[in-house]
Design a protein around this motif. Structure first.
Motif, short mmCIF file in Angstrom:
data_model
loop_
_atom_site.label_atom_id
_atom_site.label_comp_id
_atom_site.label_asym_id
_atom_site.label_seq_id
_atom_site.Cartn_x
_atom_site.Cartn_y
_atom_site.Cartn_z
N GLN A 154 0.82 -1.21 0.00
CA GLN A 154 0.00 0.00 0.00
C GLN A 154 0.85 1.26 0.00
OE1 GLN A 154 -2.71 -0.76 3.37
NE2 GLN A 154 -4.36 -0.50 1.92
N GLY A 182 -8.07 -1.82 2.29
CA GLY A 182 -7.70 -1.61 0.90
C GLY A 182 -7.81 -0.18 0.44
N ASP A 201 -11.44 2.21 -2.28
CA ASP A 201 -11.42 1.27 -1.16
C ASP A 201 -11.71 -0.12 -1.70
OD1 ASP A 201 -11.39 0.05 1.27
OD2 ASP A 201 -13.19 1.01 2.06
N VAL A 202 -10.87 -1.08 -1.36
CA VAL A 202 -11.04 -2.46 -1.77
C VAL A 202 -11.63 -3.24 -0.60
CG1 VAL A 202 -9.90 -4.52 -2.69
CG2 VAL A 202 -9.02 -2.25 -3.25
N MET A 213 -5.76 -3.59 -4.88
CA MET A 213 -5.54 -2.15 -4.91
C MET A 213 -4.44 -1.78 -5.89
SD MET A 213 -3.21 0.31 -3.77
CE MET A 213 -2.39 -0.27 -2.30
N ARG A 217 -5.01 0.52 -9.25
CA ARG A 217 -4.27 1.75 -9.46
C ARG A 217 -3.51 1.72 -10.79
NH1 ARG A 217 0.97 3.18 -9.07
NH2 ARG A 217 1.50 5.33 -8.42
N VAL A 251 -14.21 -3.09 -5.75
CA VAL A 251 -13.51 -1.84 -5.46
C VAL A 251 -14.49 -0.69 -5.62
CG1 VAL A 251 -11.56 -0.35 -6.06
CG2 VAL A 251 -11.39 -2.83 -6.40
N CYS A 253 -14.61 3.39 -6.00
CA CYS A 253 -13.59 4.33 -6.49
C CYS A 253 -14.27 5.59 -7.03
CB CYS A 253 -12.76 3.67 -7.59
SG CYS A 253 -11.47 4.72 -8.28
#
Length: 555
Positions: A154, A182, A201-202, A213, A217, A251, A253
């Motif tokens: 992370q 996450g 957030d996962v 995550m 990304r 996820v 987002c």
């Protein structure tokens, strides 16, 4: 249950007297089956209940039960089964085969075995507990190592530094919980000085969440460089994630694109917590619908745009704030966070004050339940030089249906009339708004009701500004691109040598003091400016205006 077996074996040896001759020295060979294998007793086997309630050694040969374990014990030659009980719990069984003397077990033998079991059971229980604690310690160590790996993943994927934008303050906060979740955020430099902001957030925790995550990304960054509109970016990310998303994971987002020069923030939301904008009047939510990423393919994501005026702040946050509980089990909640955004200053100070209020809510020494992530964008206020910063009077959408230009006209007129614009100039602005809206519905959105026209009205110190936006920024096949239409020629028009195409924009530019066209991706924006004080009127040929009014349907 696994029975702990210790079988007393009968070693069949012949003595010299029994054979009538001296016995040669030979190594003792083990009898097949002499090493007894522990017998597994199923939880529902009746033998288990019988041994639990037995007061001493049990004669296996005479016991009659419909029990697979009992049959297995008899087949192994077990004569006695001595239960090992500690604190009322059966923790093992001592299995004994025939005596070496081939005599039956006496009452003294049984008392001795009972005493042995009474002393062995507590010691065996201690050994079991020690082994269990050792196994738990190894599990905890592996879990801690996994959490450390997740934290490293992370932290390595979070931005190392935040961008420095002229006229803006950007601040961020990331506080991981003990059990790593996450949460993630990102800042992406885009073309033309625009900046992409991501918060997500996962579901789940640990290494699986950290890996998802990282994948999200990476795909989002790659998609943001190729696509302009936030909704299209989330669609692309969703299609990439769906095939490989682990079961019961997804996820949430939010992805938005900021134009620092204008303050425009266009965003799409995949099921994430709603962001808040702090304005001079309070705080408002930014809503856009969309399913979380990785659940279903083929999803579309609604896009919206807001303008951050000087002094405004935008807060992006994760659910670790609103879902935090106090000692009585009450959540922090969305209404409270919205109230704090309205009450507190913006920028990094907003983050500090929200965290202080959150810690007061959870109480001293409370363990953090989930990751806490915040990103704040603040547009710096205009220095006190007598100028008034632009104020968004209203933002609304008009479905692209014939005749709806009147809705836009009436709404704008109602907003602008109190500002003191002279009646004649207000009518000219109304005409320009109606014409721009009609063009946007017809040429930009092809009269599709699901592609509305967005209208924004701004009140400034000395002028009124109206923005009319459609989704026709890109050139369409078979039609000229925006800005490439014929220059209107009145004589050619009256002679029938020129079609009406382009006369709408010609009329608009002559109705207002300033008119500008811009395109950002699919969005095409016509900006109309009318000064509150009278300026020299633009000459609009009367015949041209009359001709335009007769042919509105062709524009």
């Amino acid at each position: 249950m696994v029975a702990l077996s210790s079988t007393l074996r009968r070693l069949r040896r012949r003595t010299a007297a029994e054979a009538g001759r001296p016995a040669p020295e030979q190594p003792v060979q083990p009898v097949p089956g002499d090493e007894a294998t522990p017998v597994d007793i199923a939880p529902n086997d009746p033998l288990l209940a019988y041994l639990q309630s037995a007061s001493g050694a049990v004669d296996v040969e005479t016991l009659e039960l419909d029990s697979p374990a009992l049959a297995e014990l008899k087949a192994a030659g077990v004569k006695l089964a001595v239960p090992l009980v500690s604190q009322g719990e059966l923790i093992g069984v001592l299995n004994l085969g025939p005596r070496r003397s081939e005599q039956e077990y006496s009452s003294d033998d049984r008392r001795l075995l009972d005493n042995l079991a009474a002393q062995a059971a507590p010691a065996l229980r201690v050994g079991q507990l020690v082994r269990q604690q050792q196994a738990e310690a190894r599990t905890r160590q592996r879990f801690e190592q996994e959490l450390e790996v997740a934290r490293l993943i992370q932290q390595n994927f979070l931005p190392k530094e935040l961008p420095e934008l002229s006229g803006w303050q950007v601040a961020a906060c990331y506080q991981p919980a003990r059990e790593v979740g996450g949460d993630f955020y990102d800042v992406i430099a885009l073309a033309d000085g625009q900046v992409g902001f991501v918060i997500g957030d996962v579901t789940d925790k640990g290494v699986p969440a950290a890996l998802v995550m990282a994948a999200t990304r990476s795909v989002l960054r790659a998609s943001a460089q190729r696509l302009i509109e936030p909704g299209q970016v989330l669609e692309r990310v969703n299609e990439h994630l769906c095939p490989d998303m682990p079961a019961k994971m997804f996820v949430t987002c939010l992805y938005g694109v900021l134009d620092p020069a204008t303050g425009a923030f266009r965003f799409a939301n995949a099921g994430h917590d709603l962001p808040y904008v702090k304005t001079a009047e309070g705080s408002v939510e930014l809503r856009a619908r969309g399913m979380p990423l990785g659940l279903m393919s083929g999803m579309t994501y609604e896009e919206h745009e807001t303008l951050l005026a000087p002094g405004d702040s935008l807060l992006l946050h994760s659910d670790g704030i609103v879902e935090a509980h106090d000692p009585q089990g009450q959540m922090f909640g969305f209404p409270r966070l919205k109230e704090l955004v309205a009450r507190y200053p913006g920028g990094g100070e907003l983050i500090d004050l929200v965290l202080a209020d959150l810690h007061a809510h959870t109480g001293p020494g409370a363990e953090q339940e989930d990751d806490i992530t915040m990103v704040v964008l603040q547009r710096e206020p205009v220095p006190g030089n007598g100028r008034i910063s632009p104020k968004l009077l209203a933002e609304f959408e008009v479905p692209s249906v014939e005749g709806n230009e009147r809705l836009a006209l009436e709404r704008v007129a109602g907003l602008v009339a109190p500002l003191g614009l002279p009646a004649a100039r207000l009518r000219r602005l109304e005409t320009a708004v109606a014409e721009a809206t009609m063009n946007a519905m017809e040429h930009g959105n092809s009269y599709r009701a699901d592609r509305p026209v967005t209208v924004r009205v701004y009140g400034e110190q000395s002028q009124v500004r109206v923005e009319v936006a459609d989704l026709g920024g890109a050139s369409r096949s078979g039609t000229p691109a925006r800005g490439e239409t014929e220059v209107p020629d009145l004589e050619a028009k009256l002679a029938g040598l020129q079609r009406p195409r382009g006369w709408g924009l010609f009329l608009i530019k002559n109705m207002v003091d300033e008119a500008r066209e811009t395109s950002v991706g699919e969005r095409h924006i016509v900006e109309l400016v009318m000064h509150l004080e009278a300026v020299p009127e633009k000459a609009v040929p009367e015949k041209a205006v009359q001709e335009k009014g007769d042919e509105d349907d062709d524009t």
